[in-house]
Design an enzyme around this catalytic site. Sequence first.
Site, short mmCIF file in Angstrom:
data_model
loop_
_atom_site.label_atom_id
_atom_site.label_comp_id
_atom_site.label_asym_id
_atom_site.label_seq_id
_atom_site.Cartn_x
_atom_site.Cartn_y
_atom_site.Cartn_z
N CYS A 26 -10.57 26.82 -21.61
CA CYS A 26 -10.93 27.10 -23.00
C CYS A 26 -11.84 25.98 -23.46
O CYS A 26 -12.50 25.33 -22.66
CB CYS A 26 -9.68 27.24 -23.87
N HIS A 541 -11.32 24.25 -34.16
CA HIS A 541 -10.41 24.98 -33.26
C HIS A 541 -9.47 25.83 -34.12
O HIS A 541 -8.57 25.31 -34.77
CB HIS A 541 -9.62 23.98 -32.41
#
Length: 635
Positions: A26, A541
């Site tokens: 990720c 995020h």
Amino acid sequence: MDYQNIAKQIVDLVGGVKNIESLSHCFTRLRFHLIDNQKANRKKLLQTEGVISVVESGGQYQVVLGNKVNKIYDAMLPLLGDLKVDAKGEQKVALGSRILNAVAAIFTPMIPAIAASGMLKGILAIAVMISNYFYDTDLKQFDSYIILNAASDAIFYFMPIVLGYSAAKVFKTNEFIAMIIGATLCYPALVSLMTSDANLTLFGIVLTKANYTSSVIPIIIAVFILSYIQRFLDRYIPEVLKIIMVPTFSLLIMVPLTLTVFGPIGIYIGHFVNWFYYFVMAFSPILLGAFMGGIWCVLVIFGAHRAVVPIGINDVAQTGRQNLLAFAGAANFAQAGAALGVFFRTKNKNLKTVAASATITALFGITEPAIYGTNLRLKRPMIYAVICGAIGGGLMGWGGSYGTAFANQGVLTIPVYANAGLEAFICYLLGCAIAFFGSCFMTALIGFTDIPVTSDEGDPDAAHLPKQREYTVLSPLVGKVVPLADVKDEVFASGAMGEGVAILPEQGEIIAPENCSVSVLYPSLHAIGLKLDSGIELLIHIGIDTVNLQGNYFTAFVKAGQHLAKGDKIVAFDIDKITAAGFDLTTSIIVVHSDRYKAILATESKQVNTANPLLEILLPVSSSDDLDDQITDEA
């Protein structure tokens, strides 16, 4: 930095190519599925250049690398041969992890309602005790008590309906059909038949007698099967008939199957779980209490506590009491005490601030900041907390402490345990006190390896040094400000990714805080890299572990490399659907290369919108007149 060499070292230290089942990444970390996690050398991985942290979670072995993850991942690919890799993070998850994730996603959305019911029940318990003791009056005969008691019991009585909805969300089937199945199990006429002496038959089949009100497992199994039945019907019923025939056949198939097969199976499973738990309790309540009091927060680290929570919920639903969370309360108070001990002992001002905040949140039942921000980070406080939590839990087990509701374990829910009787309640209070003060004293007196004091912290005049440059970054979203140390992800909470702040969003969109370029837009859309025209780089995020959604409920309005004007929409996301899927949406905003700045100060406001300042960034005194001289590309 030699990315090829780092990639080779990481592959070797996770046990070699033969130990890697699959690999993805990720925005911040490599996500390995290893054949044997024991073959990985965590200690040497943490010493490897570029490695920020190592996390084992959700069946994955995660190596956190920060913004260098793409380069190291690309360098690693040639080393892996034909191994299954996926740049988007899609991977086969072990069955145990899938079950654990499903259980968490089903129960997490209803926890606030359950906690509220527990608080209400605790308040009523105190009122009854005061009324009986001081006024010799039984409040339970009054209408007001009956109404409020109904409010506190309703979620448990109608548990199949509530769980039907949340399980349907998780298993991606029709929520209202699932709720109707749950409502059928609670229907008064059916409940009356199930509790009568006469045999009950369905199409000539004698049904197993069971009271499904307050049950947990039968409806979850039923909705899981419903998801497959509905997909089957969707495939074969003509489009023009689907709106009527799919729901009709779903009910005609699932209601009989639930009452004849899945309902009895679920009831027997629930009875067995409770029987086994209380079998151990009968064998040694002290050992059971000590084990749960000591191990609970260790389970929290791995997310495994979520698999145990339904036992407490089912226990309250079936018997009106539970002792699981009493023992867990000892663990929570132990974490709070250890964090307070860190506060008293450390000389590091930043750590002292984190410890103070973590102590308060742990006292109210939220232990992740204490676990990740101080105790696990420093290791010894975690050990002290486990020891004292076990002692406190053992005392509760010896005294027979229990609660009359499922309620989060903290100072606000202490009244829930008052109905157990004076001796049991005193043991509960003493157990919490031993856990809290014991871990606090052990941490403060025996100590731990402190985090070194930085030069700024050791210099009393540092705060008065002149500031060469100050830059204000506006908030990219609307919501409640959350200190980074309180984020329930150890990588962000510990500051390993850099300094910044977090926001619990109230509107599901990210906008450009100023003119900027999109340096990175991850395919799952949960992470965004921005390079502001001022030169500052941000990592945004969205949520925790939302990479697992694979872009579901996210919409992108930009592309990587695109230049944006202030206020341009970047990504939108559906808050309700993501939350219902069991994900925490706390969004971290990190300043990349934080160590290049003198200080990064978060706003003191509790709430922000996109017009409010979020971060103030101070450059060192020695900075040049041009910010770009301070922000250079890494070699």
